[in-house]
Design an enzyme around this catalytic site. Structure first.
Site, PDB file in Angstrom:
ATOM      1  CE  LYS A  14      10.266 -25.973  -3.292  1.00  0.00           C
ATOM      2  NZ  LYS A  14      10.120 -24.526  -3.536  1.00  0.00           N
ATOM      3  NE  ARG A  89      16.203 -24.423  -3.380  1.00  0.00           N
ATOM      4  CZ  ARG A  89      15.276 -24.656  -2.441  1.00  0.00           C
ATOM      5  NH1 ARG A  89      15.180 -25.826  -1.864  1.00  0.00           N
ATOM      6  NH2 ARG A  89      14.436 -23.693  -2.090  1.00  0.00           N
ATOM      7  NE  ARG A 128       7.285 -19.731   4.367  1.00  0.00           N
ATOM      8  CZ  ARG A 128       7.867 -20.599   3.561  1.00  0.00           C
ATOM      9  NH1 ARG A 128       7.321 -21.788   3.353  1.00  0.00           N
ATOM     10  NH2 ARG A 128       8.981 -20.303   2.946  1.00  0.00           N
ATOM     11  NE  ARG A 134      11.916 -20.358   5.859  1.00  0.00           N
ATOM     12  CZ  ARG A 134      11.674 -21.124   4.806  1.00  0.00           C
ATOM     13  NH1 ARG A 134      10.766 -22.091   4.882  1.00  0.00           N
ATOM     14  NH2 ARG A 134      12.332 -20.948   3.688  1.00  0.00           N
ATOM     15  NE  ARG A 146      13.797 -17.912  -0.081  1.00  0.00           N
ATOM     16  CZ  ARG A 146      12.738 -17.974   0.707  1.00  0.00           C
ATOM     17  NH1 ARG A 146      12.377 -16.920   1.416  1.00  0.00           N
ATOM     18  NH2 ARG A 146      12.048 -19.075   0.810  1.00  0.00           N
TER      19      ARG A 146
HETATM   20  P1  B4P Z   1       5.639 -23.309   0.400  1.00  0.00           P
HETATM   21  O1  B4P Z   1       5.545 -22.995  -1.050  1.00  0.00           O
HETATM   22  O2  B4P Z   1       5.095 -24.590   0.822  1.00  0.00           O
HETATM   23  O3  B4P Z   1       7.169 -23.079   0.708  1.00  0.00           O
HETATM   24  P2  B4P Z   1       8.374 -23.837  -0.028  1.00  0.00           P
HETATM   25  O4  B4P Z   1       8.346 -23.562  -1.507  1.00  0.00           O
HETATM   26  O5  B4P Z   1       8.367 -25.261   0.367  1.00  0.00           O
HETATM   27  O6  B4P Z   1       9.578 -23.167   0.679  1.00  0.00           O
HETATM   28  P3  B4P Z   1      10.989 -22.603   0.221  1.00  0.00           P
HETATM   29  O7  B4P Z   1      11.357 -23.025  -1.158  1.00  0.00           O
HETATM   30  O8  B4P Z   1      10.907 -21.149   0.508  1.00  0.00           O
HETATM   31  O9  B4P Z   1      11.976 -23.145   1.277  1.00  0.00           O
HETATM   32  P4  B4P Z   1      13.070 -24.270   1.418  1.00  0.00           P
HETATM   33  O10 B4P Z   1      12.900 -24.682   2.812  1.00  0.00           O
HETATM   34  O11 B4P Z   1      13.007 -25.352   0.376  1.00  0.00           O
HETATM   35  O12 B4P Z   1       4.874 -22.232   1.234  1.00  0.00           O
HETATM   36  C1  B4P Z   1       4.961 -20.849   1.024  1.00  0.00           C
HETATM   37  C2  B4P Z   1       3.722 -20.158   1.553  1.00  0.00           C
HETATM   38  O13 B4P Z   1       2.728 -20.160   0.534  1.00  0.00           O
HETATM   39  C3  B4P Z   1       3.091 -20.789   2.767  1.00  0.00           C
HETATM   40  O14 B4P Z   1       2.769 -19.786   3.698  1.00  0.00           O
HETATM   41  C4  B4P Z   1       1.814 -21.453   2.250  1.00  0.00           C
HETATM   42  O15 B4P Z   1       0.750 -21.429   3.166  1.00  0.00           O
HETATM   43  C5  B4P Z   1       1.480 -20.598   1.053  1.00  0.00           C
HETATM   44  N1  B4P Z   1       0.810 -21.356   0.002  1.00  0.00           N
HETATM   45  C6  B4P Z   1       1.160 -22.583  -0.456  1.00  0.00           C
HETATM   46  N2  B4P Z   1       0.316 -22.971  -1.446  1.00  0.00           N
HETATM   47  C7  B4P Z   1      -0.570 -21.932  -1.633  1.00  0.00           C
HETATM   48  C8  B4P Z   1      -1.691 -21.719  -2.511  1.00  0.00           C
HETATM   49  N3  B4P Z   1      -2.072 -22.642  -3.413  1.00  0.00           N
HETATM   50  N4  B4P Z   1      -2.344 -20.534  -2.441  1.00  0.00           N
HETATM   51  C9  B4P Z   1      -1.991 -19.606  -1.533  1.00  0.00           C
HETATM   52  N5  B4P Z   1      -0.956 -19.745  -0.654  1.00  0.00           N
HETATM   53  C10 B4P Z   1      -0.251 -20.904  -0.710  1.00  0.00           C
HETATM   54  O16 B4P Z   1      14.465 -23.513   1.174  1.00  0.00           O
HETATM   55  C11 B4P Z   1      14.945 -22.486   2.022  1.00  0.00           C
HETATM   56  C12 B4P Z   1      16.434 -22.219   1.752  1.00  0.00           C
HETATM   57  O17 B4P Z   1      17.225 -23.393   2.105  1.00  0.00           O
HETATM   58  C13 B4P Z   1      16.851 -21.933   0.316  1.00  0.00           C
HETATM   59  O18 B4P Z   1      16.674 -20.569  -0.040  1.00  0.00           O
HETATM   60  C14 B4P Z   1      18.351 -22.348   0.333  1.00  0.00           C
HETATM   61  O19 B4P Z   1      19.152 -21.352   0.934  1.00  0.00           O
HETATM   62  C15 B4P Z   1      18.369 -23.563   1.240  1.00  0.00           C
HETATM   63  N6  B4P Z   1      18.241 -24.837   0.519  1.00  0.00           N
HETATM   64  C16 B4P Z   1      17.199 -25.715   0.664  1.00  0.00           C
HETATM   65  N7  B4P Z   1      17.371 -26.783  -0.163  1.00  0.00           N
HETATM   66  C17 B4P Z   1      18.541 -26.564  -0.834  1.00  0.00           C
HETATM   67  C18 B4P Z   1      19.229 -27.304  -1.859  1.00  0.00           C
HETATM   68  N8  B4P Z   1      18.758 -28.454  -2.324  1.00  0.00           N
HETATM   69  N9  B4P Z   1      20.401 -26.793  -2.333  1.00  0.00           N
HETATM   70  C19 B4P Z   1      20.903 -25.636  -1.864  1.00  0.00           C
HETATM   71  N10 B4P Z   1      20.284 -24.884  -0.911  1.00  0.00           N
HETATM   72  C20 B4P Z   1      19.109 -25.338  -0.403  1.00  0.00           C
END
Ligand code: B4P
Length: 207
Positions: A14, A89, A128, A134, A146
């Site tokens: 995302k 979420r 990552r 993190r 998670r």
């Molecule tokens: P991403 O996939 O981009 O990470 P993300 O889903 O955006 O992050 P996440 O869900 O963990 O975190 P968030 O900040 O929302 O990247 C992951 C890795 O994969 C990267 O290293 C990337 O390079 C790699 N990658 C991506 N695409 C790829 C591909 N095609 N092939 C290979 N590798 C690839 O949330 C963090 C925390 O915040 C939550 O656990 C919760 O505690 C809190 N939170 C956030 N929003 C909330 C909400 N709305 N309600 C309640 N709590 C919330």
């Protein structure tokens, strides 16, 4: 205004895809994870409370993230659209987002979900975690928690948008650029439909 919800489990891509989409479509990026991490970095009371939950892989309370999104929408009234990353979420968050957007006379155009299996998610997030600093990316038990929280509390949000004919799923495994092209194609279809029939709210787009 064109508003997109980017959806999927932690590590689905995302954040990665959001960076490319905001550059292409001139959208404002609203990532609740980033907003929460900014609060942590500033050492606010909210940030201190959120950090404990985030580090354990648990969700932050709905009212906290809804409040943050409400403020962000209010300070970006000139935006041509938003990309919501990691929000909503829960179904309560999805209902609140609809109400908040209605106040700004707009709606969610579509939800695009990136589908990735658990083992690939764990692999990506541990990778990552080597450089992100993190705590929630550095411990396999927390990463799996998670994913479990996603499956039990968040996955159902897809049904909320499916009921509105706004849900699209894409395979999130593959080249980042290929996935970006697929997401862009969906957004372009929505934008074209919106231009042709703005009152119909552009829901009749084939996945
Ligand atoms: P991403 O996939 O981009 O990470 P993300 O889903 O955006 O992050 P996440 O869900 O963990 O975190 P968030 O900040 O929302 O990247 C992951 C890795 O994969 C990267 O290293 C990337 O390079 C790699 N990658 C991506 N695409 C790829 C591909 N095609 N092939 C290979 N590798 C690839 O949330 C963090 C925390 O915040 C939550 O656990 C919760 O505690 C809190 N939170 C956030 N929003 C909330 C909400 N709305 N309600 C309640 N709590 C919330």
């Amino acid at each position: 205004m064109h508003n997109i919800v980017l959806f999927g489990p932690p590590g689905a891509g995302k954040g990665t895809q959001s960076q490319k989409l905001i550059a292409k479509y001139n959208l404002v990026h609203l990532s609740t994870g980033d907003l929460l991490r900014a609060q942590i970095a500033e050492g606010t009371e909210l940030g201190l409370k959120a950090k404990k939950l985030m580090d354990e892989g648990l969700l932050v309370p709905d009212e906290v993230v809804i409040g943050m999104i409400g403020s962000a929408l209010a300070t970006n009234t000139q935006a041509s659209g938003f990309i919501f990353d990691g929000f909503p979420r829960t179904t309560a968050q999805a209902e609140s987002l609809d109400r908040l957007l209605a106040r700004h006379h707009t709606t969610v155009a579509c939800m695009i979900a990136l589908e990735v299996g658990e083992e690939e998610l764990v692999k990506r997030l541990l990778e990552r975690g080597k450089t992100s600093g993190r705590p929630d990316d550095q411990d396999e038990t927390k990463i799996r928690r998670r994913v479990t929280v996603y499956n039990t509390e968040t996955a159902q949000v897809a049904s909320y948008y499916a009921a509105q004919h706004k849900f699209h799923a894409l395979n999130g495994i593959g080249e980042i650029e290929t996935i970006f092209q697929q997401i862009s194609a969906l957004i372009d279809q929505h934008k074209a439909a919106q231009a042709e029939a703005p009152a119909a709210a552009t829901n009749e787009v084939k996945a």
